[in-house]
Write a protein that holds these residues in place. Structure first.
Motif, short mmCIF file in Angstrom:
data_model
loop_
_atom_site.label_atom_id
_atom_site.label_comp_id
_atom_site.label_asym_id
_atom_site.label_seq_id
_atom_site.Cartn_x
_atom_site.Cartn_y
_atom_site.Cartn_z
N PRO A 130 -8.99 -4.73 8.14
CA PRO A 130 -8.04 -5.22 7.12
C PRO A 130 -6.60 -5.06 7.58
O PRO A 130 -6.21 -3.98 8.03
CB PRO A 130 -8.33 -4.33 5.92
N LYS A 131 -5.83 -6.14 7.48
CA LYS A 131 -4.44 -6.09 7.97
C LYS A 131 -3.46 -5.79 6.83
O LYS A 131 -2.31 -5.49 7.07
CB LYS A 131 -4.07 -7.44 8.61
N ALA A 137 -8.78 -4.43 0.02
CA ALA A 137 -9.47 -4.41 -1.28
C ALA A 137 -10.70 -5.32 -1.26
O ALA A 137 -11.78 -4.92 -1.73
CB ALA A 137 -8.50 -4.84 -2.38
N ILE A 138 -10.55 -6.52 -0.69
CA ILE A 138 -11.70 -7.44 -0.66
C ILE A 138 -12.82 -6.87 0.20
O ILE A 138 -14.01 -6.99 -0.13
CB ILE A 138 -11.26 -8.84 -0.15
N SER A 139 -12.46 -6.17 1.27
CA SER A 139 -13.50 -5.60 2.12
C SER A 139 -14.21 -4.42 1.44
O SER A 139 -15.27 -4.00 1.86
CB SER A 139 -12.93 -5.18 3.48
N ASP A 164 1.62 -8.44 1.44
CA ASP A 164 2.76 -7.79 2.10
C ASP A 164 2.71 -6.28 1.95
O ASP A 164 3.64 -5.57 2.34
CB ASP A 164 4.08 -8.30 1.49
N LEU A 165 1.63 -5.79 1.35
CA LEU A 165 1.50 -4.33 1.19
C LEU A 165 0.54 -3.79 2.25
O LEU A 165 -0.45 -4.44 2.58
CB LEU A 165 0.96 -4.00 -0.21
N PRO A 166 0.81 -2.59 2.76
CA PRO A 166 -0.06 -2.04 3.80
C PRO A 166 -1.45 -1.68 3.25
O PRO A 166 -1.58 -1.31 2.08
CB PRO A 166 0.67 -0.79 4.28
#
Ligand code: FDA
Length: 368
Positions: A130-131, A137-139, A164-166
């Protein structure tokens, strides 16, 4: 000549527990409080017979038996169980994410069906590394829960897109595969009957309290007034922001009295779509199962923090933690000052953790 044993800066829960225990041990305490009332953020104000949580919903919950027994000396707690509701458009969901939520979302009945649905959505997304927060969250929970219950709420809280959030902001999203809407997993939970302010008033009995009094102004005029200082204000402010400002997230509360007896049928309702500008509405009477003819509600809006704004949640990212550690090093060198509570430790603490920390500070101070 010192007139007091302890000058306690702040009448919040940390300061008040410290004062109670020190007073019990025969010490003289002077409490300075910048606000016009005691209690810090757990302050409750009685409006038309309803105890209004002025600085956000406060539900006491703990698994610490010592803390639970301690606080029960000062109040009788009711059997309130926090079971928030989430509203997304016209849809109503139970929180935390549990079988009631999944059943409402997908029309399924069993834990196996819910697990399969989530696993299918996670697999379909196919996210390996996840980037950003959205991918994270989706993962973890799949697309539907993310889209309806996480995305808008998180974006409002942080004032920016989840893309745009880490990713690290959400480490895990707890999923419960039982039909259990109890938000907390703790052993004990409740609301003090009559609100939190009477607890603080009892804790402060036997000490002197000066309201509307800022420590930094007061101490210039009264240096050496006490042998020791207990400081529960902001860590960076204590050192004149000499190394820079620690950052916080802030909130704005909009409270309204309504001439109806029941506005939303629950104490806490989260609004999870981005279009609704507030994150939550609190209806205070439901904390104490109130039957008054009118009601009081508070809309909670996230607010970008800037120096001078009310500090609510510390931003414990790497940059701020490095700065906090430098301040903590300075604090360690301060003789005769005890730093305690959420502001001076630059940490989010629940109430039970604050009580435990204050009792620990007392044990250290009195070798008992
Ligand atoms: P607190 O901030 O309460 O007290 C510090 C006091 O020092 C303040 O009164 C301030 O005015 C005063 N002060 C600061 N600088 C000063 C100066 N220079 N001179 C004089 N006075 C000064 N916990 C939980 O267990 N269940 C819950 O449901 C919630 N809910 C919740 C909602 C929201 C929105 C927040 C932000 C927090 C919670 N909490 C919570 C956490 C809870 O609020 C917290 O644990 C305690 O209030 C912390 O007590 P302190 O004494 O550390 O600080």
């Amino acid at each position: 000549m010192e007139s007091y044993n302890y000058l306690v800066v702040g009448s919040g829960l940390f300061g008040a527990v410290f004062v109670h225990e020190a007073t019990k041990r025969g010490k003289r305490c002077l409490v300075l409080e910048r606000r016009n009332h005691v209690g810090g953020n757990i302050y409750t104000e009685n409006i038309n017979g309803i105890n209004v949580h002025k600085y956000g919903a406060h539900i006491f919950h703990t698994s610490n038996k010592e803390v639970w027994e301690y606080i029960n000396q000062f109040a009788e707690f009711n059997n309130y169980i926090n079971s928030p509701i989430a509203i997304y458009g016209d849809e109503v969901y139970n929180l935390p994410f549990n079988m009631n939520t999944f059943s409402r979302m997908w029309g399924i009945k069993t834990p196996a069906e819910a697990k399969a649905k989530i696993a299918q959505q996670v697999a379909e997304a196919g996210i390996k590394e996840p980037k950003n927060l959205e991918e994270q969250a989706i993962s973890l929970v799949g697309y539907d829960i993310y889209e309806k219950l996480v995305k808008g709420y998180t974006e409002k809280q942080w004032g920016r897109s989840c893309r745009d959030l880490p990713a690290f902001i959400i480490k895990r999203l707890p999923l419960r595969f039982t039909y259990d809407n109890n938000y907390f997993n703790d052993r004990w939970q409740g609301i003090p009957i009559g609100g939190y302010t009477p607890i603080i008033e009892k804790l402060l009995e036997g000490s002197e309290v000066m309201l509307n009094t800022d420590y930094f102004t007061f101490i210039k005029e009264n240096p050496g007034i006490a042998e020791k200082t207990v400081f529960t204000g902001m860590l960076d402010e204590f050192f004149g922001y000499s190394l820079g400002h620690l950052e916080w997230r802030s909130l704005r509360f909009e409270t309204e009295e309504l001439d109806i007896d029941n506005f939303q049928g629950n104490a806490v309702v989260n609004y999870t779509s981005r279009e609704v500008p507030w994150t939550r509405i609190i209806e205070h009477k439901h904390f104490e199962f109130g039957t008054q003819p009118t009601t009081v509600i508070t809309r909670e809006y996230p607010l970008e923090w800037e120096p001078g704004a009310e500090p609510y949640y510390p931003i414990n990212d790497e940059k701020n933690e490095i700065l906090a550690n430098r301040y903590r090093e300075l604090a360690d060198k301060c003789e005769n000052v005890i730093f305690g509570g959420r502001l001076a430790h630059y940490k989010y603490y629940n109430m039970d953790q604050v009580i435990a920390a204050a009792l620990e500070a007392i044990r250290k101070e009195f070798n008992s």
